[in-house]
Design an enzyme around this catalytic site. Structure first.
Site, PDB file in Angstrom:
ATOM      1  N   TYR A 184      -4.170  -2.169 -10.030  1.00 32.10           N
ATOM      2  CA  TYR A 184      -4.015  -2.037  -8.575  1.00 32.10           C
ATOM      3  C   TYR A 184      -3.102  -3.130  -7.991  1.00 32.10           C
ATOM      4  CZ  TYR A 184      -5.142  -2.188  -3.633  1.00 32.10           C
ATOM      5  OH  TYR A 184      -5.039  -2.236  -2.267  1.00 32.10           O
ATOM      6  N   TYR A 243      -4.490   3.370   8.060  1.00 34.83           N
ATOM      7  CA  TYR A 243      -5.817   2.770   8.258  1.00 34.83           C
ATOM      8  C   TYR A 243      -6.366   3.156   9.620  1.00 34.83           C
ATOM      9  CZ  TYR A 243      -3.764   0.165   4.464  1.00 34.83           C
ATOM     10  OH  TYR A 243      -3.141  -0.173   3.317  1.00 34.83           O
ATOM     11  N   LYS A 272       0.384   3.456  -2.924  1.00 39.96           N
ATOM     12  CA  LYS A 272      -0.771   4.355  -3.057  1.00 39.96           C
ATOM     13  C   LYS A 272      -0.336   5.827  -3.042  1.00 39.96           C
ATOM     14  CE  LYS A 272      -3.814   0.848  -1.094  1.00 39.96           C
ATOM     15  NZ  LYS A 272      -4.461   0.294   0.110  1.00 39.96           N
ATOM     16  N   VAL A 310       1.131  -3.814   3.827  1.00 38.54           N
ATOM     17  CA  VAL A 310       1.091  -5.120   4.504  1.00 38.54           C
ATOM     18  C   VAL A 310       2.325  -5.981   4.223  1.00 38.54           C
ATOM     19  CG1 VAL A 310      -1.414  -5.296   4.795  1.00 38.54           C
ATOM     20  CG2 VAL A 310      -0.344  -6.182   2.713  1.00 38.54           C
ATOM     21  N   SER A 330       0.794  -1.234   0.000  1.00 36.11           N
ATOM     22  CA  SER A 330       0.000   0.000   0.000  1.00 36.11           C
ATOM     23  C   SER A 330       0.824   1.280   0.000  1.00 36.11           C
ATOM     24  CB  SER A 330      -0.938   0.012   1.197  1.00 36.11           C
ATOM     25  OG  SER A 330      -2.029  -0.809   0.920  1.00 36.11           O
TER      26      SER A 330
HETATM   27  N1  GLU Z   1      -2.440  -5.241  -1.918  1.00 37.18           N
HETATM   28  C1  GLU Z   1      -2.960  -5.178  -0.576  1.00 37.18           C
HETATM   29  C2  GLU Z   1      -4.455  -5.354  -0.587  1.00 37.18           C
HETATM   30  O1  GLU Z   1      -5.105  -4.715  -1.360  1.00 37.18           O
HETATM   31  C3  GLU Z   1      -2.552  -3.887   0.017  1.00 37.18           C
HETATM   32  C4  GLU Z   1      -2.943  -3.756   1.437  1.00 37.18           C
HETATM   33  C5  GLU Z   1      -1.930  -3.000   2.259  1.00 37.18           C
HETATM   34  O2  GLU Z   1      -0.747  -2.948   1.967  1.00 37.18           O
HETATM   35  O3  GLU Z   1      -2.348  -2.462   3.275  1.00 37.18           O
HETATM   36  O4  GLU Z   1      -5.008  -6.114   0.154  1.00 37.18           O
END
Ligand code: GLU
Length: 309
Positions: free
Chosen positions: A191, A243, A67, A261, A64
């Site tokens: 994505y 988050y 992003k 993650v 993430s």
């Molecule tokens: N590719 C992961 C997902 O969409 C990213 C989540 C993350 O890094 O928090 O579940």
């Protein structure tokens, strides 16, 4: 400036007995294979000095954290119009929550929860085939880091495609609300590949240096975004970058940051340095347990918190 290498070394010494703490993400099978006993950290200061410790050169799945780069690209394409597609409020929900999306009629809370990032990828795709959009992101990140060796790990992308049920649910939901312009499998193809960007702490800290330096990369001389836009991206990272752990991260660390993650966290000390830390074991809300602990130590030992020393 204090002796940053000594500070990093002292953090590493304090972290070492704890290496292996936390739980590696296992909902993406390819990530579950990563050895949890790893820790790396890199700092690049706005005057171009690099400090490293531990596994700072090992490439990992930035997930993430990508992003932030996709958001920067989307803002470059459509400017403030982006905010018609996605909000700017912290979510207080898990990264893959669907509940809020229903309440808010398919407009995701912010660009850093999964639904928001999927909407941002949809924006970047306008006028492109999915392959071109992902190529654009890869070129952008290589340009930012001044490093052509950065790649996307296709195995991780494939693994996530096979198990990304919740992301398919989120994207289908938004498409049903007519909030995605492209077919769900195309948007998610982009994505999942952006999440599978593979970078080391040093590459990540270099790529994000523009956010610490008013929008320009002082080591390459590249102007990436305006100072105002850099400030705003940092504000979003501070409020939404972790988050439902964003408040806690601000409380303990006090720096804009974005986690993934894969166990990476990218953080910015505005006007001073960009920082990347990686350790695969995650805490309950999906942020690197030792990464967050190391950043808390760094903020305490340097006085870099944006809220004062
Ligand atoms: N590719 C992961 C997902 O969409 C990213 C989540 C993350 O890094 O928090 O579940």
């Amino acid at each position: 400036m204090a002796d940053l290498q000594a500070t990093l070394d002292s953090i590493y010494a304090d972290i070492q007995p704890r290496i292996g703490e936390g739980k590696v993400a296992d909902y993406i099978p390819e990530l579950a294979k990563v050895d949890p006993k790893q820790f790396g950290m890199a700092i690049v200061t706005v005057d171009g000095k690099v400090y490293r410790v531990g596994d700072a050169d090992t490439a990992f799945s930035i997930q993430s954290i990508s992003k932030v780069f996709m958001l920067t690209l989307a803002l470059g394409k459509v400017g403030e119009g982006l905010w018609k597609r996605v909000g700017r409020e912290p979510s207080g929900s898990a990264f893959n929550s669907i509940v809020q999306l229903e309440h808010e009629s398919g407009i995701p809370r912010n660009p850093f929860i999964n639904a928001g990032a999927i909407a941002v990828s949809d924006v970047v795709m306008a006028g492109h085939a999915p392959r071109e959009a992902i190529g654009e992101l890869l070129r952008f990140v290589r340009y930012l880091a001044d490093d052509e060796s950065i790649t996307i790990d296709d195995k991780v992308a494939r693994s996530e495609t096979q198990t990304g049920y919740r992301n398919f649910a989120l994207a289908n939901f938004m498409r049903a609300y007519r909030k995605l312009d492209h077919p769900v499998d195309h948007v998610l193809g982009v994505y999942f590949h952006q999440c599978a960007l593979s970078m080391s702490c040093e590459q990540l800290a270099r790529a994000g240096l523009f956010l610490a330096a008013r929008g320009s990369n002082p080591t390459t001389g590249h102007s990436v975004v305006s100072p105002k836009r850099a400030r705003r991206i940092n504000a979003l990272m501070l409020t939404c970058g972790h988050y439902d752990g964003s408040g806690d991260f601000a409380y303990h660390v006090g720096l804009p940051g974005k986690s993934g993650v894969g166990g990476g966290i990218f953080a910015v000390a505005p006007g001073i340095a960009s920082i990347a830390v990686w350790s695969p074991g995650l805490n309950k809300v999906g942020n690197s347990q030792l990464g967050a602990a190391a950043l808390e130590m760094l903020a305490a030992r340097t006085g870099w918190s944006v809220f004062g020393d």
